[in-house]
Design a protein around this motif. Structure first.
Motif, PDB file in Angstrom:
ATOM      1  N   THR A  48      -2.886   6.666   7.439  1.00 65.85           N
ATOM      2  CA  THR A  48      -1.494   6.808   7.894  1.00 65.85           C
ATOM      3  C   THR A  48      -1.434   7.071   9.394  1.00 65.85           C
ATOM      4  O   THR A  48      -0.546   6.557  10.081  1.00 65.85           O
ATOM      5  CB  THR A  48      -0.757   7.929   7.139  1.00 65.85           C
ATOM      6  OG1 THR A  48      -1.426   9.185   7.318  1.00 65.85           O
ATOM      7  CG2 THR A  48      -0.640   7.609   5.658  1.00 65.85           C
ATOM      8  N   LEU A  49      -2.361   7.838   9.897  1.00 65.95           N
ATOM      9  CA  LEU A  49      -2.385   8.091  11.340  1.00 65.95           C
ATOM     10  C   LEU A  49      -2.709   6.798  12.100  1.00 65.95           C
ATOM     11  O   LEU A  49      -2.141   6.538  13.172  1.00 65.95           O
ATOM     12  CB  LEU A  49      -3.405   9.178  11.673  1.00 65.95           C
ATOM     13  CG  LEU A  49      -3.023  10.581  11.200  1.00 65.95           C
ATOM     14  CD1 LEU A  49      -4.204  11.540  11.338  1.00 65.95           C
ATOM     15  CD2 LEU A  49      -1.825  11.118  11.985  1.00 65.95           C
ATOM     16  N   MET A  50      -3.607   5.981  11.550  1.00 67.03           N
ATOM     17  CA  MET A  50      -3.920   4.695  12.172  1.00 67.03           C
ATOM     18  C   MET A  50      -2.701   3.774  12.157  1.00 67.03           C
ATOM     19  O   MET A  50      -2.417   3.080  13.141  1.00 67.03           O
ATOM     20  CB  MET A  50      -5.102   4.038  11.458  1.00 67.03           C
ATOM     21  CG  MET A  50      -6.427   4.728  11.689  1.00 67.03           C
ATOM     22  SD  MET A  50      -7.773   4.022  10.667  1.00 67.03           S
ATOM     23  CE  MET A  50      -7.996   2.415  11.447  1.00 67.03           C
ATOM     24  N   LEU A  51      -1.975   3.760  11.053  1.00 67.02           N
ATOM     25  CA  LEU A  51      -0.777   2.925  10.974  1.00 67.02           C
ATOM     26  C   LEU A  51       0.264   3.363  11.997  1.00 67.02           C
ATOM     27  O   LEU A  51       0.907   2.527  12.652  1.00 67.02           O
ATOM     28  CB  LEU A  51      -0.176   2.994   9.568  1.00 67.02           C
ATOM     29  CG  LEU A  51      -0.857   2.170   8.485  1.00 67.02           C
ATOM     30  CD1 LEU A  51      -0.268   2.508   7.119  1.00 67.02           C
ATOM     31  CD2 LEU A  51      -0.737   0.673   8.768  1.00 67.02           C
ATOM     32  N   GLU A  52       0.439   4.670  12.152  1.00 70.14           N
ATOM     33  CA  GLU A  52       1.444   5.161  13.097  1.00 70.14           C
ATOM     34  C   GLU A  52       1.085   4.840  14.545  1.00 70.14           C
ATOM     35  O   GLU A  52       1.971   4.757  15.396  1.00 70.14           O
ATOM     36  CB  GLU A  52       1.644   6.662  12.916  1.00 70.14           C
ATOM     37  CG  GLU A  52       2.421   7.005  11.660  1.00 70.14           C
ATOM     38  CD  GLU A  52       2.678   8.488  11.514  1.00 70.14           C
ATOM     39  OE1 GLU A  52       3.772   8.848  11.047  1.00 70.14           O
ATOM     40  OE2 GLU A  52       1.805   9.296  11.872  1.00 70.14           O
ATOM     41  N   GLU A  53      -0.206   4.660  14.820  1.00 72.63           N
ATOM     42  CA  GLU A  53      -0.583   4.228  16.160  1.00 72.63           C
ATOM     43  C   GLU A  53      -0.042   2.833  16.455  1.00 72.63           C
ATOM     44  O   GLU A  53       0.283   2.511  17.602  1.00 72.63           O
ATOM     45  CB  GLU A  53      -2.106   4.231  16.312  1.00 72.63           C
ATOM     46  CG  GLU A  53      -2.712   5.628  16.355  1.00 72.63           C
ATOM     47  CD  GLU A  53      -4.232   5.604  16.339  1.00 72.63           C
ATOM     48  OE1 GLU A  53      -4.834   6.602  16.761  1.00 72.63           O
ATOM     49  OE2 GLU A  53      -4.824   4.585  15.901  1.00 72.63           O
ATOM     50  N   TYR A  66       0.799  -1.229   0.000  1.00 73.85           N
ATOM     51  CA  TYR A  66       0.000   0.000   0.000  1.00 73.85           C
ATOM     52  C   TYR A  66       0.834   1.282   0.000  1.00 73.85           C
ATOM     53  O   TYR A  66       0.681   2.120  -0.899  1.00 73.85           O
ATOM     54  CB  TYR A  66      -0.961  -0.010   1.194  1.00 73.85           C
ATOM     55  CG  TYR A  66      -1.999  -1.099   1.095  1.00 73.85           C
ATOM     56  CD1 TYR A  66      -3.078  -0.980   0.222  1.00 73.85           C
ATOM     57  CD2 TYR A  66      -1.887  -2.273   1.831  1.00 73.85           C
ATOM     58  CE1 TYR A  66      -4.025  -1.985   0.105  1.00 73.85           C
ATOM     59  CE2 TYR A  66      -2.825  -3.295   1.727  1.00 73.85           C
ATOM     60  CZ  TYR A  66      -3.895  -3.145   0.863  1.00 73.85           C
ATOM     61  OH  TYR A  66      -4.828  -4.137   0.745  1.00 73.85           O
ATOM     62  N   LEU A  67       1.720   1.441   0.961  1.00 70.95           N
ATOM     63  CA  LEU A  67       2.461   2.700   1.049  1.00 70.95           C
ATOM     64  C   LEU A  67       3.316   2.998  -0.190  1.00 70.95           C
ATOM     65  O   LEU A  67       3.401   4.170  -0.591  1.00 70.95           O
ATOM     66  CB  LEU A  67       3.314   2.719   2.321  1.00 70.95           C
ATOM     67  CG  LEU A  67       2.513   2.844   3.625  1.00 70.95           C
ATOM     68  CD1 LEU A  67       3.428   2.691   4.836  1.00 70.95           C
ATOM     69  CD2 LEU A  67       1.758   4.182   3.693  1.00 70.95           C
ATOM     70  N   PRO A  68       3.935   2.012  -0.830  1.00 68.68           N
ATOM     71  CA  PRO A  68       4.699   2.334  -2.051  1.00 68.68           C
ATOM     72  C   PRO A  68       3.846   2.965  -3.150  1.00 68.68           C
ATOM     73  O   PRO A  68       4.328   3.811  -3.911  1.00 68.68           O
ATOM     74  CB  PRO A  68       5.251   0.965  -2.483  1.00 68.68           C
ATOM     75  CG  PRO A  68       5.351   0.182  -1.218  1.00 68.68           C
ATOM     76  CD  PRO A  68       4.150   0.597  -0.421  1.00 68.68           C
ATOM     77  N   GLY A 100      10.305   5.454   5.879  1.00 71.09           N
ATOM     78  CA  GLY A 100      10.798   5.105   4.551  1.00 71.09           C
ATOM     79  C   GLY A 100       9.949   5.636   3.418  1.00 71.09           C
ATOM     80  O   GLY A 100      10.190   5.309   2.249  1.00 71.09           O
ATOM     81  N   PHE A 101       8.983   6.477   3.753  1.00 77.86           N
ATOM     82  CA  PHE A 101       8.047   7.012   2.753  1.00 77.86           C
ATOM     83  C   PHE A 101       7.907   8.526   2.939  1.00 77.86           C
ATOM     84  O   PHE A 101       6.877   9.026   3.406  1.00 77.86           O
ATOM     85  CB  PHE A 101       6.688   6.309   2.884  1.00 77.86           C
ATOM     86  CG  PHE A 101       6.769   4.817   2.737  1.00 77.86           C
ATOM     87  CD1 PHE A 101       6.771   4.229   1.479  1.00 77.86           C
ATOM     88  CD2 PHE A 101       6.886   4.001   3.853  1.00 77.86           C
ATOM     89  CE1 PHE A 101       6.875   2.853   1.340  1.00 77.86           C
ATOM     90  CE2 PHE A 101       6.980   2.621   3.726  1.00 77.86           C
ATOM     91  CZ  PHE A 101       6.982   2.045   2.467  1.00 77.86           C
TER      92      PHE A 101
END
Length: 224
Positions: free
Chosen positions: A160-165, A130-132, A173-174
């Motif tokens: 992205t905020l959910m992932l950082e949690e 997903y992030l790439p 890296g992004f």
């Protein structure tokens, strides 16, 4: 208040949270009716409010809408957050549906029996699948589609905020995605939404999980 948008869901994130985000960015005020008992859910069923016997349910413009994607598209189109033409919209849809797939992996975590395995799978897919995609798409453009804010941008900052949690350094890296997130959180409506006391919901806790399982009558066996 007549004509006010009303959200029927649990007092937690789940599939309604992206709708809350989008309404906030569109600067649409809304009320919430929280499902806390099985009887409330059965009342919605008996009233015929849930076409496929599912929530979230959104009352808007005299309609009772279900199905998260349909609700998001309606709100986005109404508030000029859905591109300028068919080509924009199909790109917004592709990005948005990918992000909703990603967030689904996060949503099921509190209900699953094998959290460690699910977290590892989430991190791997986020980094490799997903992030790439978004790192490449944001190599230059300010927004994902058509040079203007859209539904896809709103879902990207939310995810992205959910992932950082879960993984605080995951965006290291992004850089394009991280820079995008930094721009988005400065949008006044989003900045307010991220402050304490807003209608943004916290990460799911045990009480949220217990309520969802009781109202919908399922167990963790439904989430292997």
């Amino acid at each position: 208040m007549a004509g006010r948008v009303v959200l029927h869901y649990f007092n937690g994130r789940g599939k309604m949270e992206s709708i809350r985000w989008l309404l906030t960015v569109a600067e649409v005020e809304f009320d919430e009716v929280f499902l806390t008992t099985r009887a409330q859910y059965e009342k919605l069923l008996s009233d015929g409010a849930l076409m496929f016997q599912q929530v979230p349910l959104v009352e808007i413009d005299g309609m009772k809408l279900i199905q998260t994607k349909a609700i998001l598209k309606y709100i986005a189109d109404k508030h000029n957050l859905y591109g300028k033409d068919l080509k924009d919209r199909v790109m917004i849809d592709m990005y948005s549906e990918g992000l909703m797939d990603l967030m689904e992996l996060i949503m099921v975590l509190p209900f699953t029996q094998d959290v460690k395995s699910k977290l590892d799978n989430l991190e791997s897919k986020a980094r490799e699948r997903y992030l790439p995609v978004f790192e490449k798409a944001l190599a230059g453009p300010v927004y994902l589609v058509g040079g203007k804010l859209s539904l896809a941008d709103v879902l990207l900052v939310e995810s992205t905020l959910m992932l950082e949690e879960k993984f605080p350094a995951i965006l290291s890296g992004f850089p394009n995605v991280k820079a995008f997130q930094g721009r988005m959180v400065q949008i006044p409506a989003i900045k307010r939404f991220l402050q304490p006391g807003s209608k943004r919901k916290p990460q799911p806790d045990d009480n949220y999980v217990k309520t969802v399982m009781e109202v919908l009558q399922f167990t963790r066996a439904n989430f292997p």
